[in-house]
Design an enzyme around this catalytic site. Structure first.
Site, mmCIF file in Angstrom:
data_model
loop_
_atom_site.group_PDB
_atom_site.id
_atom_site.type_symbol
_atom_site.label_atom_id
_atom_site.label_comp_id
_atom_site.label_asym_id
_atom_site.label_seq_id
_atom_site.Cartn_x
_atom_site.Cartn_y
_atom_site.Cartn_z
ATOM 1 N N HIS A 1 -1.823 -25.933 16.393
ATOM 2 C CA HIS A 1 -0.833 -25.797 15.320
ATOM 3 C C HIS A 1 -0.983 -26.935 14.335
ATOM 4 C CE1 HIS A 1 0.844 -27.804 18.865
ATOM 5 N NE2 HIS A 1 1.490 -28.609 18.029
ATOM 6 N N ILE A 2 -0.750 -26.613 13.075
ATOM 7 C CA ILE A 2 -0.703 -27.631 12.023
ATOM 8 C C ILE A 2 0.769 -27.937 11.786
ATOM 9 C CG2 ILE A 2 -1.221 -28.184 9.625
ATOM 10 C CD1 ILE A 2 -3.370 -25.979 9.669
ATOM 11 N N HIS A 3 1.139 -29.215 11.957
ATOM 12 C CA HIS A 3 2.474 -29.640 11.542
ATOM 13 C C HIS A 3 2.430 -29.795 10.028
ATOM 14 C CE1 HIS A 3 4.095 -31.003 15.542
ATOM 15 N NE2 HIS A 3 2.810 -31.128 15.806
ATOM 16 N N ASN B 1 -2.112 -32.585 16.356
ATOM 17 C CA ASN B 1 -2.203 -33.410 17.561
ATOM 18 C C ASN B 1 -3.089 -32.680 18.570
ATOM 19 O OD1 ASN B 1 -0.310 -35.209 16.437
ATOM 20 N ND2 ASN B 1 1.393 -34.009 17.226
HETATM 21 P P1 5GP Z 1 2.799 -31.055 19.472
HETATM 22 O O1 5GP Z 1 3.618 -32.103 20.167
HETATM 23 O O2 5GP Z 1 2.065 -30.184 20.470
HETATM 24 O O3 5GP Z 1 1.898 -31.570 18.400
HETATM 25 O O4 5GP Z 1 3.825 -30.146 18.694
HETATM 26 C C1 5GP Z 1 4.616 -29.190 19.315
HETATM 27 C C2 5GP Z 1 5.792 -28.955 18.418
HETATM 28 O O5 5GP Z 1 6.419 -27.757 18.835
HETATM 29 C C3 5GP Z 1 6.842 -30.064 18.488
HETATM 30 O O6 5GP Z 1 7.040 -30.624 17.202
HETATM 31 C C4 5GP Z 1 8.087 -29.350 19.009
HETATM 32 O O7 5GP Z 1 9.280 -29.801 18.417
HETATM 33 C C5 5GP Z 1 7.795 -27.896 18.667
HETATM 34 N N1 5GP Z 1 8.422 -26.950 19.580
HETATM 35 C C6 5GP Z 1 8.452 -27.032 20.945
HETATM 36 N N2 5GP Z 1 9.102 -25.971 21.457
HETATM 37 C C7 5GP Z 1 9.477 -25.195 20.392
HETATM 38 C C8 5GP Z 1 10.170 -23.951 20.293
HETATM 39 O O8 5GP Z 1 10.586 -23.325 21.275
HETATM 40 N N3 5GP Z 1 10.392 -23.467 19.039
HETATM 41 C C9 5GP Z 1 9.943 -24.117 17.917
HETATM 42 N N4 5GP Z 1 10.218 -23.561 16.739
HETATM 43 N N5 5GP Z 1 9.269 -25.288 17.979
HETATM 44 C C10 5GP Z 1 9.041 -25.823 19.210
#
Ligand code: 5GP
Length: 115
Positions: free
Chosen positions: A101-103, A88
């Protein structure tokens, strides 16, 4: 110095996470709010805020991140059953943490298209 991102703090063990893979360039840990039975995040240790800010200088690092995904998939046992990688980038992309980050999602049949 710029404030560390959340994921830099995880890299530096200032915030706990379930780390499942690490090498000199990247880290992989479990997402805190999993959207599939397996939901991992693969991040570069060097901070790139988002894919939109990646340049040709990051070519080797980005290649390394993607080349590491099948290694992690084999290690975690979903190489054959399949998985999905999602990045994203920016507000419309749904990015919430400004550190590339890669999900890595696996463990159920994922639908398409995403919401
Ligand atoms: P984005 O929304 O930026 O694509 O993804 C961020 C991801 O980071 C989300 O899926 C969210 O659940 C994860 N995330 C947010 N805070 C933390 C955290 O403190 N620890 C971990 N392990 N994941 C997190």
């Amino acid at each position: 110095m710029a404030e560390k991102s959340l994921f830099e703090k995880i890299c530096d063990r200032e915030i706990p996470a379930e780390i499942i893979y690490e090498d000199e360039l990247c880290l992989c840990f479990k997402d805190i709010s999993p959207q599939a039975p397996t939901h991992l995040l693969v991040i570069p240790k060097e901070r790139i805020n988002r894919l939109a800010e990646a340049t040709s200088d990051h070519q080797n690092l980005l290649g390394h991140l993607f080349a590491t995904v099948p290694h992690i998939a084999r290690q975690e046992g979903f190489l054959e059953s399949g998985f999905r990688c999602v990045i994203n980038s920016g507000p419309d992309g749904g990015e919430t943490v400004p550190h590339l980050h890669i999900h890595l999602l696996a463990g159920r049949k994922l639908e398409w298209p995403p919401g």
